[in-house]
Every structure is written in C-alpha cells, then in structure tokens.
Design a protein around this motif. Structure first.
Motif: not given
Length: 124
Positions: A16-26, A30-37, A63-66
C-alpha cells in the motif's frame, strides 16, 4: 482469533505504501500551473546606426507542467524581435505573432501585457 484473519500485515503495508507513492508521483507530474514573468525585450539583426526605442519589459503568463515551470530560469526568458522588420516610425508590433519567446515545448505563452508595443527606430 485476530491472528487468523490478518496473520502478517507487513507485506500489505509495504504494497500500500508503494502504490500510494506511485499514485502521488503520477498526480504530482500532471499538475498544470500558470506563472507570470516580467521579461525584457531584445532586438536581433540590428545595425550599428539605429537605436530602437520601446518599452524595456513586458509581462507574460506561461502555462505548463508545474515541475517544468518551477525549473525555468526567469533570467533567460526574453521577447526577441527582428530589428530588420522595424522600418517605419511608431511601428506597432503584436507580441504574440511577431516576437519570439523561447520556452520548452510543453510550456505555452498564454498572455502578453501589453499585447501591442510601439517600436520607434531612430538613426544615429
């Protein structure tokens, strides 16, 4: 009685620890974020007898992957304009179509502020 139902929970906890870590990493990748420069405006293909007068900086939203947005070096970003195309006085440039910003392929420029800049070439 309790030992008969779950005699050894260590393998279950490990899996369950390995599955949780893999899910968290995926999900983290995949988080998309925006940043102003705020970036400078740079001219290339300039001749030594012409000075280009325009705003020093513009503001862009990327805008792109965090992970990639966080690793971008804000000092290496700039709007590049071909100075040979600036021929008339008070020429209005549309930043999105006539300027170039070099960013990774997974990152896109969402917004320019100002969207149009006025370039004034002056001969020395």
């Amino acid at each position: 009685m309790k030992n008969l139902i779950l005699p050894n929970t260590i393998p279950l906890k490990t899996i369950s620890g390995i599955v949780a870590f893999a899910l968290w990493n995926i999900l983290q990748n995949s988080i998309i974020t925006q940043q102003i420069y705020t970036i400078p405006i740079c001219f290339y293909n300039t001749d030594l007898q012409t000075i280009h007068s325009c705003p020093d900086t513009i503001e862009i939203t990327l805008k792109g992957p965090k992970k990639i947005i966080q690793k971008l070096d804000s000092n290496s970003l700039a709007l590049h304009i071909n100075a040979q195309r600036c021929t008339s006085v008070n020429q209005q440039w549309m930043c999105a179509s006539e300027g170039t910003i070099f960013v990774p392929k997974s990152v896109s420029v969402v917004y320019y502020n100002p969207t149009h800049i006025i370039v004034q070439p002056q001969t020395i």
